[in-house]
Scaffold this motif. Sequence first.
Motif, PDB file in Angstrom:
ATOM      1  N   ARG A  10       0.834  -1.201   0.000  1.00 58.12           N
ATOM      2  CA  ARG A  10       0.000   0.000   0.000  1.00 58.12           C
ATOM      3  C   ARG A  10       0.870   1.253   0.000  1.00 58.12           C
ATOM      4  N   LEU A  11       1.936   1.237   0.809  1.00 55.42           N
ATOM      5  CA  LEU A  11       2.849   2.384   0.854  1.00 55.42           C
ATOM      6  C   LEU A  11       3.554   2.576  -0.484  1.00 55.42           C
ATOM      7  N   VAL A  12       3.953   1.473  -1.103  1.00 58.55           N
ATOM      8  CA  VAL A  12       4.593   1.535  -2.419  1.00 58.55           C
ATOM      9  C   VAL A  12       3.630   2.161  -3.417  1.00 58.55           C
ATOM     10  N   PHE A  13       2.393   1.680  -3.445  1.00 55.39           N
ATOM     11  CA  PHE A  13       1.398   2.211  -4.370  1.00 55.39           C
ATOM     12  C   PHE A  13       1.195   3.704  -4.147  1.00 55.39           C
ATOM     13  N   GLN A  14       1.059   4.110  -2.902  1.00 50.78           N
ATOM     14  CA  GLN A  14       0.842   5.534  -2.603  1.00 50.78           C
ATOM     15  C   GLN A  14       1.988   6.388  -3.141  1.00 50.78           C
ATOM     16  N   ARG A  15       3.211   5.928  -2.907  1.00 53.89           N
ATOM     17  CA  ARG A  15       4.384   6.689  -3.328  1.00 53.89           C
ATOM     18  C   ARG A  15       4.498   6.728  -4.849  1.00 53.89           C
ATOM     19  N   ARG A  16       4.336   5.576  -5.487  1.00 50.35           N
ATOM     20  CA  ARG A  16       4.454   5.519  -6.955  1.00 50.35           C
ATOM     21  C   ARG A  16       3.351   6.341  -7.622  1.00 50.35           C
ATOM     22  N   LEU A  17       2.145   6.297  -7.086  1.00 52.68           N
ATOM     23  CA  LEU A  17       1.041   7.069  -7.645  1.00 52.68           C
ATOM     24  C   LEU A  17       1.374   8.557  -7.614  1.00 52.68           C
ATOM     25  N   LYS A  18       1.835   9.026  -6.477  1.00 50.51           N
ATOM     26  CA  LYS A  18       2.159  10.447  -6.347  1.00 50.51           C
ATOM     27  C   LYS A  18       3.340  10.821  -7.248  1.00 50.51           C
ATOM     28  N   GLU A  19       4.377   9.991  -7.266  1.00 52.38           N
ATOM     29  CA  GLU A  19       5.550  10.282  -8.106  1.00 52.38           C
ATOM     30  C   GLU A  19       5.165  10.338  -9.581  1.00 52.38           C
ATOM     31  N   ALA A  20       4.383   9.376 -10.030  1.00 52.75           N
ATOM     32  CA  ALA A  20       3.988   9.338 -11.438  1.00 52.75           C
ATOM     33  C   ALA A  20       3.118  10.543 -11.785  1.00 52.75           C
ATOM     34  N   ARG A  21       2.236  10.907 -10.879  1.00 53.90           N
ATOM     35  CA  ARG A  21       1.371  12.076 -11.113  1.00 53.90           C
ATOM     36  C   ARG A  21       2.212  13.343 -11.224  1.00 53.90           C
TER      37      ARG A  21
ATOM     38  N   GLN B   9      -3.957  16.593  -8.709  1.00 52.81           N
ATOM     39  CA  GLN B   9      -4.754  15.455  -8.264  1.00 52.81           C
ATOM     40  C   GLN B   9      -6.100  15.448  -8.984  1.00 52.81           C
ATOM     41  N   LYS B  10      -6.678  16.614  -9.144  1.00 54.01           N
ATOM     42  CA  LYS B  10      -7.977  16.705  -9.809  1.00 54.01           C
ATOM     43  C   LYS B  10      -7.887  16.269 -11.264  1.00 54.01           C
ATOM     44  N   SER B  11      -6.877  16.759 -11.989  1.00 50.45           N
ATOM     45  CA  SER B  11      -6.786  16.407 -13.405  1.00 50.45           C
ATOM     46  C   SER B  11      -6.503  14.913 -13.596  1.00 50.45           C
ATOM     47  N   LEU B  12      -5.692  14.319 -12.719  1.00 53.59           N
ATOM     48  CA  LEU B  12      -5.468  12.870 -12.802  1.00 53.59           C
ATOM     49  C   LEU B  12      -6.780  12.128 -12.580  1.00 53.59           C
ATOM     50  N   GLY B  13      -7.499  12.523 -11.556  1.00 52.24           N
ATOM     51  CA  GLY B  13      -8.775  11.860 -11.270  1.00 52.24           C
ATOM     52  C   GLY B  13      -9.743  11.949 -12.436  1.00 52.24           C
ATOM     53  N   ILE B  14      -9.823  13.112 -13.037  1.00 57.64           N
ATOM     54  CA  ILE B  14     -10.728  13.291 -14.178  1.00 57.64           C
ATOM     55  C   ILE B  14     -10.269  12.423 -15.351  1.00 57.64           C
ATOM     56  N   GLU B  15      -8.949  12.410 -15.641  1.00 58.10           N
ATOM     57  CA  GLU B  15      -8.431  11.571 -16.730  1.00 58.10           C
ATOM     58  C   GLU B  15      -8.701  10.096 -16.482  1.00 58.10           C
ATOM     59  N   ALA B  16      -8.750   9.714 -15.202  1.00 64.54           N
ATOM     60  CA  ALA B  16      -8.989   8.308 -14.851  1.00 64.54           C
ATOM     61  C   ALA B  16     -10.480   7.982 -14.754  1.00 64.54           C
ATOM     62  N   GLY B  17     -11.325   8.945 -15.095  1.00 64.50           N
ATOM     63  CA  GLY B  17     -12.759   8.679 -15.127  1.00 64.50           C
ATOM     64  C   GLY B  17     -13.483   8.876 -13.813  1.00 64.50           C
ATOM     65  N   ILE B  18     -12.844   9.570 -12.883  1.00 65.40           N
ATOM     66  CA  ILE B  18     -13.485   9.851 -11.600  1.00 65.40           C
ATOM     67  C   ILE B  18     -14.311  11.129 -11.747  1.00 65.40           C
ATOM     68  N   ASP B  19     -15.458  11.165 -11.117  1.00 64.89           N
ATOM     69  CA  ASP B  19     -16.338  12.329 -11.152  1.00 64.89           C
ATOM     70  C   ASP B  19     -15.539  13.588 -10.804  1.00 64.89           C
ATOM     71  N   PRO B  20     -15.564  14.602 -11.649  1.00 61.29           N
ATOM     72  CA  PRO B  20     -14.785  15.824 -11.397  1.00 61.29           C
ATOM     73  C   PRO B  20     -15.059  16.471 -10.036  1.00 61.29           C
ATOM     74  N   PHE B  21     -16.271  16.302  -9.526  1.00 66.60           N
ATOM     75  CA  PHE B  21     -16.629  16.907  -8.247  1.00 66.60           C
ATOM     76  C   PHE B  21     -15.818  16.328  -7.086  1.00 66.60           C
ATOM     77  N   VAL B  22     -15.405  15.062  -7.196  1.00 64.80           N
ATOM     78  CA  VAL B  22     -14.669  14.411  -6.104  1.00 64.80           C
ATOM     79  C   VAL B  22     -13.267  13.953  -6.514  1.00 64.80           C
ATOM     80  N   ALA B  23     -12.862  14.254  -7.749  1.00 62.41           N
ATOM     81  CA  ALA B  23     -11.598  13.727  -8.287  1.00 62.41           C
ATOM     82  C   ALA B  23     -10.391  14.087  -7.422  1.00 62.41           C
TER      83      ALA B  23
END
Length: 108
Positions: free
Chosen positions: A8-19, A26-40
């Motif tokens: 889980r820690l690895v995933f958290q770190r890699r996600l942030k680094e890649a972003r 964070q919002k633009s990544l969420g939107i690109e990944a198909g997450i509702d813009p209101f909560v992305a």
Amino acid sequence: MPGDADLRLVFQRRLKEAREDRGLSQKSLGIEAGIDPFVASTRINRYEKGIHEPDMATVQRLAKALEVPLPYLFAADDKMAAMILAFDKLTSADKDRLLKSLDGRKGR
């Protein structure tokens, strides 16, 4: 192999680094990944902080939006993560040559 908590820690770190490497908020990544813009933004922030864990379908969409192979997000070793990124950029023929070369080294 890392334990569940470590993974889980690895995933958290890699996600942030890649972003951050892609220069995405964070919002633009969420939107690109198909997450509702209101909560992305909130969702990505919670994924990066480990407050919530995405399901595998969401992880796949995040990897696609980040333009990284899925295994990169779970690679505990930094050298392995770098190899995954480098391997992904190779042509199919170069991947085959590299794998053949590595297979040939097993017998040594």
